[in-house]
Design a protein around this motif. Structure first.
Motif, PDB file in Angstrom:
ATOM      1  N   ASN A  53       0.825  -1.211   0.000  1.00 53.21           N
ATOM      2  CA  ASN A  53       0.000   0.000   0.000  1.00 53.21           C
ATOM      3  C   ASN A  53       0.856   1.256   0.000  1.00 53.21           C
ATOM      4  O   ASN A  53       0.500   2.243  -0.653  1.00 53.21           O
ATOM      5  CB  ASN A  53      -0.933   0.007   1.215  1.00 53.21           C
ATOM      6  N   LEU A  54       1.980   1.248   0.720  1.00 49.67           N
ATOM      7  CA  LEU A  54       2.856   2.418   0.710  1.00 49.67           C
ATOM      8  C   LEU A  54       3.428   2.653  -0.685  1.00 49.67           C
ATOM      9  O   LEU A  54       3.587   3.801  -1.114  1.00 49.67           O
ATOM     10  CB  LEU A  54       3.983   2.237   1.730  1.00 49.67           C
ATOM     11  N   SER A  55       3.726   1.568  -1.401  1.00 48.07           N
ATOM     12  CA  SER A  55       4.198   1.694  -2.780  1.00 48.07           C
ATOM     13  C   SER A  55       3.116   2.309  -3.658  1.00 48.07           C
ATOM     14  O   SER A  55       3.382   3.219  -4.461  1.00 48.07           O
ATOM     15  CB  SER A  55       4.617   0.326  -3.325  1.00 48.07           C
ATOM     16  N   ASN A  56       1.881   1.839  -3.493  1.00 49.25           N
ATOM     17  CA  ASN A  56       0.764   2.409  -4.257  1.00 49.25           C
ATOM     18  C   ASN A  56       0.533   3.868  -3.878  1.00 49.25           C
ATOM     19  O   ASN A  56       0.239   4.711  -4.736  1.00 49.25           O
ATOM     20  CB  ASN A  56      -0.511   1.603  -4.006  1.00 49.25           C
ATOM     21  N   LEU A  57       0.658   4.170  -2.582  1.00 44.14           N
ATOM     22  CA  LEU A  57       0.463   5.532  -2.104  1.00 44.14           C
ATOM     23  C   LEU A  57       1.461   6.493  -2.747  1.00 44.14           C
ATOM     24  O   LEU A  57       1.091   7.570  -3.232  1.00 44.14           O
ATOM     25  CB  LEU A  57       0.605   5.567  -0.578  1.00 44.14           C
ATOM     26  N   LEU A  58       2.729   6.095  -2.774  1.00 46.95           N
ATOM     27  CA  LEU A  58       3.754   6.965  -3.353  1.00 46.95           C
ATOM     28  C   LEU A  58       3.569   7.110  -4.857  1.00 46.95           C
ATOM     29  O   LEU A  58       3.823   8.179  -5.418  1.00 46.95           O
ATOM     30  CB  LEU A  58       5.144   6.404  -3.041  1.00 46.95           C
ATOM     31  N   ARG A  59       3.113   6.052  -5.514  1.00 44.16           N
ATOM     32  CA  ARG A  59       2.871   6.140  -6.954  1.00 44.16           C
ATOM     33  C   ARG A  59       1.694   7.072  -7.238  1.00 44.16           C
ATOM     34  O   ARG A  59       1.712   7.841  -8.193  1.00 44.16           O
ATOM     35  CB  ARG A  59       2.629   4.752  -7.539  1.00 44.16           C
ATOM     36  N   GLN A  60       0.661   7.009  -6.401  1.00 46.08           N
ATOM     37  CA  GLN A  60      -0.481   7.911  -6.555  1.00 46.08           C
ATOM     38  C   GLN A  60      -0.067   9.359  -6.284  1.00 46.08           C
ATOM     39  O   GLN A  60      -0.526  10.286  -6.951  1.00 46.08           O
ATOM     40  CB  GLN A  60      -1.601   7.512  -5.598  1.00 46.08           C
ATOM     41  N   MET A  61       0.812   9.540  -5.319  1.00 47.84           N
ATOM     42  CA  MET A  61       1.267  10.878  -4.953  1.00 47.84           C
ATOM     43  C   MET A  61       2.087  11.523  -6.058  1.00 47.84           C
ATOM     44  O   MET A  61       2.150  12.751  -6.157  1.00 47.84           O
ATOM     45  CB  MET A  61       2.097  10.788  -3.678  1.00 47.84           C
ATOM     46  N   SER A  62       2.721  10.709  -6.898  1.00 48.32           N
ATOM     47  CA  SER A  62       3.670  11.244  -7.871  1.00 48.32           C
ATOM     48  C   SER A  62       3.028  12.247  -8.821  1.00 48.32           C
ATOM     49  O   SER A  62       3.646  13.259  -9.173  1.00 48.32           O
ATOM     50  CB  SER A  62       4.319  10.104  -8.663  1.00 48.32           C
ATOM     51  N   VAL A  63       1.787  12.004  -9.249  1.00 48.37           N
ATOM     52  CA  VAL A  63       1.129  12.920 -10.187  1.00 48.37           C
ATOM     53  C   VAL A  63       0.919  14.287  -9.534  1.00 48.37           C
ATOM     54  O   VAL A  63       1.283  15.325 -10.098  1.00 48.37           O
ATOM     55  CB  VAL A  63      -0.210  12.332 -10.677  1.00 48.37           C
ATOM     56  N   GLY A 170       4.541   4.533 -15.669  1.00 47.43           N
ATOM     57  CA  GLY A 170       3.638   4.725 -14.544  1.00 47.43           C
ATOM     58  C   GLY A 170       3.497   3.523 -13.643  1.00 47.43           C
ATOM     59  O   GLY A 170       3.095   3.664 -12.475  1.00 47.43           O
ATOM     60  N   GLN A 171       3.821   2.322 -14.164  1.00 43.07           N
ATOM     61  CA  GLN A 171       3.612   1.105 -13.385  1.00 43.07           C
ATOM     62  C   GLN A 171       4.877   0.300 -13.144  1.00 43.07           C
ATOM     63  O   GLN A 171       4.840  -0.695 -12.437  1.00 43.07           O
ATOM     64  CB  GLN A 171       2.574   0.207 -14.090  1.00 43.07           C
ATOM     65  N   VAL A 240       8.909   3.662 -10.755  1.00 43.88           N
ATOM     66  CA  VAL A 240       9.543   4.619 -11.667  1.00 43.88           C
ATOM     67  C   VAL A 240       9.039   6.049 -11.435  1.00 43.88           C
ATOM     68  O   VAL A 240       9.840   6.989 -11.425  1.00 43.88           O
ATOM     69  CB  VAL A 240       9.331   4.181 -13.129  1.00 43.88           C
ATOM     70  N   PRO A 241       7.707   6.272 -11.245  1.00 44.60           N
ATOM     71  CA  PRO A 241       7.260   7.652 -10.995  1.00 44.60           C
ATOM     72  C   PRO A 241       7.860   8.258  -9.731  1.00 44.60           C
ATOM     73  O   PRO A 241       8.095   9.477  -9.686  1.00 44.60           O
ATOM     74  CB  PRO A 241       5.734   7.521 -10.863  1.00 44.60           C
ATOM     75  N   VAL A 242       8.142   7.444  -8.724  1.00 43.81           N
ATOM     76  CA  VAL A 242       8.743   7.948  -7.488  1.00 43.81           C
ATOM     77  C   VAL A 242      10.179   8.391  -7.746  1.00 43.81           C
ATOM     78  O   VAL A 242      10.631   9.426  -7.225  1.00 43.81           O
ATOM     79  CB  VAL A 242       8.684   6.876  -6.387  1.00 43.81           C
ATOM     80  N   LEU A 243      10.900   7.621  -8.566  1.00 46.38           N
ATOM     81  CA  LEU A 243      12.259   8.022  -8.930  1.00 46.38           C
ATOM     82  C   LEU A 243      12.236   9.349  -9.687  1.00 46.38           C
ATOM     83  O   LEU A 243      13.064  10.234  -9.439  1.00 46.38           O
ATOM     84  CB  LEU A 243      12.914   6.940  -9.781  1.00 46.38           C
ATOM     85  N   LEU A 244      11.284   9.501 -10.598  1.00 48.60           N
ATOM     86  CA  LEU A 244      11.141  10.756 -11.333  1.00 48.60           C
ATOM     87  C   LEU A 244      10.872  11.914 -10.383  1.00 48.60           C
ATOM     88  O   LEU A 244      11.445  13.009 -10.532  1.00 48.60           O
ATOM     89  CB  LEU A 244      10.004  10.626 -12.355  1.00 48.60           C
ATOM     90  N   LEU A 245      10.032  11.681  -9.389  1.00 47.97           N
ATOM     91  CA  LEU A 245       9.703  12.730  -8.422  1.00 47.97           C
ATOM     92  C   LEU A 245      10.927  13.110  -7.590  1.00 47.97           C
ATOM     93  O   LEU A 245      11.154  14.297  -7.308  1.00 47.97           O
ATOM     94  CB  LEU A 245       8.567  12.253  -7.514  1.00 47.97           C
ATOM     95  N   ALA A 300       3.256  15.026 -15.731  1.00 47.06           N
ATOM     96  CA  ALA A 300       2.185  14.448 -14.913  1.00 47.06           C
ATOM     97  C   ALA A 300       1.162  13.739 -15.788  1.00 47.06           C
ATOM     98  O   ALA A 300       0.649  12.670 -15.427  1.00 47.06           O
ATOM     99  CB  ALA A 300       1.512  15.534 -14.078  1.00 47.06           C
ATOM    100  N   GLY A 301       0.836  14.316 -16.960  1.00 52.09           N
ATOM    101  CA  GLY A 301      -0.106  13.673 -17.871  1.00 52.09           C
ATOM    102  C   GLY A 301       0.419  12.356 -18.403  1.00 52.09           C
ATOM    103  O   GLY A 301      -0.318  11.366 -18.502  1.00 52.09           O
ATOM    104  N   LEU A 302       1.714  12.305 -18.728  1.00 51.68           N
ATOM    105  CA  LEU A 302       2.324  11.059 -19.202  1.00 51.68           C
ATOM    106  C   LEU A 302       2.287   9.983 -18.120  1.00 51.68           C
ATOM    107  O   LEU A 302       1.927   8.833 -18.384  1.00 51.68           O
ATOM    108  CB  LEU A 302       3.770  11.329 -19.633  1.00 51.68           C
ATOM    109  N   VAL A 303       2.668  10.365 -16.899  1.00 43.87           N
ATOM    110  CA  VAL A 303       2.675   9.395 -15.794  1.00 43.87           C
ATOM    111  C   VAL A 303       1.263   8.920 -15.495  1.00 43.87           C
ATOM    112  O   VAL A 303       1.029   7.722 -15.263  1.00 43.87           O
ATOM    113  CB  VAL A 303       3.327  10.013 -14.541  1.00 43.87           C
ATOM    114  N   ASN A 304       0.294   9.836 -15.516  1.00 40.39           N
ATOM    115  CA  ASN A 304      -1.086   9.461 -15.220  1.00 40.39           C
ATOM    116  C   ASN A 304      -1.645   8.519 -16.283  1.00 40.39           C
ATOM    117  O   ASN A 304      -2.301   7.518 -15.962  1.00 40.39           O
ATOM    118  CB  ASN A 304      -1.952  10.714 -15.134  1.00 40.39           C
ATOM    119  N   THR A 305      -1.381   8.812 -17.559  1.00 45.17           N
ATOM    120  CA  THR A 305      -1.830   7.926 -18.635  1.00 45.17           C
ATOM    121  C   THR A 305      -1.163   6.566 -18.524  1.00 45.17           C
ATOM    122  O   THR A 305      -1.810   5.524 -18.709  1.00 45.17           O
ATOM    123  CB  THR A 305      -1.515   8.560 -20.007  1.00 45.17           C
TER     124      THR A 305
END
Length: 390
Positions: A53-63, A170-171, A240-245, A300-305
């Motif tokens: 869940n923490l992994s999902n949380l950080l991925r959701q936060m990235s956008v 994104g995944q 990957v999105p967390v690394l980008l952030l 953010a649009g690329l990561v969200n898509t």
């Protein structure tokens, strides 16, 4: 006489509390995050703090975090951009169309979307800085126009499925060995920066903190980094999105603290007229701040898509609220001239934690909106109350 003394003591105590809160605002936010996590962990019987869940949380936060990186610069410069949610959706939709319909290779897709984001951001900046249209109106118009264009190019339909290489943005997850290497690099960097700061203070005859204090600070940074990577590696690795952030955090922190352009952004927001009289091209600064915001919307649009594996006509809805709230919660002043990148990202973590925790508890959507709106008003009230009288 007694009442006068009590009133004076009360005012002094209030001023002291305001000063203490202003100085340790980030620490207060970290404590708030700890309380939020503890509450949701208790209510979900530990499910909230599992590595998955923490992994999902950080991925959701990235956008939201990527948007906040750009939004904090806009607000520091004394402006606002209400179009970022719709622009995120539009650029994410363009990325999906280029990928699904035209089968463009990923590098070309990224280049075109980022370039389009830069151009649209510069367009917003031109209207604000050179045409002198208030940024609130420019953003409001863009919110409607960009959403309309998105609905037009997608026909109101979801564009799917996107290719696996785009989905990876994104995944995807990084190997565990990369996470270990990242900890080592960041720890060495923190050690070097701390040592450099001590040397600079000594060279300029400024007070140097005790060595033990800096040693404890570096040790705490190392412990946090190690816990962060071990937790994520125990699931699938660093997303990957967390690394980008994290990369954006480092880049924007450097720009705002170590470059002339960064200092000019703060100067424009603090006193635009004095900055203009000192010879700074205020219009150019605002133009490029909005240009950077457009690039962040594209990322953010690329990561969200990629995270959704599809381009949706509803993507980015209310994204501007989350980004602005993250900045205000993180200590950015609504008056401009004050704010930090790391503060905005901590604010984004607060918003993402509330979203994730309330979703796990199956809280109604209307309650989630009420809570987020209330927190936004609370953050602005705190900013106003702690800065009043200065």
């Amino acid at each position: 006489m007694t009442s006068t003394i009590r009133t004076g003591n009360g005012a002094a105590n209030t001023a002291a509390i305001k000063q203490l809160f202003s100085r340790y605002k980030i620490m207060a936010l970290l404590i708030a995050i700890a309380i939020i996590w503890a509450f949701f962990s208790w209510k979900t019987e530990g499910g909230f703090v599992t590595p998955r869940n923490l992994s999902n949380l950080l991925r959701q936060m990235s956008v939201t975090g990527i948007l906040a990186c750009g939004m904090v610069l806009v607000i520091i410069a004394g402006e606002i951009d209400l179009s970022v949610g719709s622009l995120l959706g539009l650029l994410g939709g363009v990325a999906a169309i280029l990928n699904v319909t035209h089968n463009l290779p990923l590098p070309l897709n990224l280049f075109l979307v980022l370039t389009l984001g830069l151009l649209l951001g510069l367009f917003n900046g031109y209207l604000t800085a050179y045409m002198r249209i208030p940024s609130f109106i420019v953003g409001l118009g863009g919110m409607l126009a960009f959403r309309g264009v998105l609905l037009g190019i997608t026909g109101g339909l979801t564009i799917a499925p996107v290719s696996s290489d785009l989905v990876y943005l994104g995944q995807g997850y990084l190997p565990a060995s990369f996470g270990v290497a990242l900890v080592i690099v960041l720890f060495v960097l923190a050690l070097a920066l701390t040592w450099r700061q001590r040397a600079n203070r000594a060279r300029h005859a400024l007070p140097v903190p005790p060595l033990w204090r800096d040693a404890i600070k570096v040790a705490l940074i190392g412990a946090v980094l190690l816990a962060f990577v071990r937790t994520l590696n125990s699931y699938d690795g660093i997303p990957v999105p967390v690394l980008l952030l994290l990369a954006l955090l480092g880049l924007f922190s450097y720009v705002t603290t170590q470059t002339v352009f960064g200092r000019r952004i703060y100067s424009v927001g603090s006193n635009m007229e004095a900055t203009r009289l000192s010879g700074v091209n205020v219009q150019s600064v605002k133009l490029w701040v909005f240009g950077i915001m457009g690039v962040m919307c594209a990322l953010a649009g690329l990561v969200n898509t990629a995270r959704l594996a599809a381009g949706s006509p509803s993507s980015g809805s209310m994204g501007e609220l989350d980004a602005i709230a993250a900045c205000f919660i993180g200590g950015t002043s609504m008056r401009g001239g004050s704010g930090t990148i790391y503060g905005a990202l901590i604010g984004a973590l607060v918003m993402a934690s509330l979203d994730n925790g309330m979703s796990m508890l199956d809280v109604g959507t209307y309650w989630q909106m009420i809570v987020k709106g209330s927190i936004l008003m609370l953050a602005v009230w705190v900013d106003v109350s702690t800065r009043s009288g200065r």
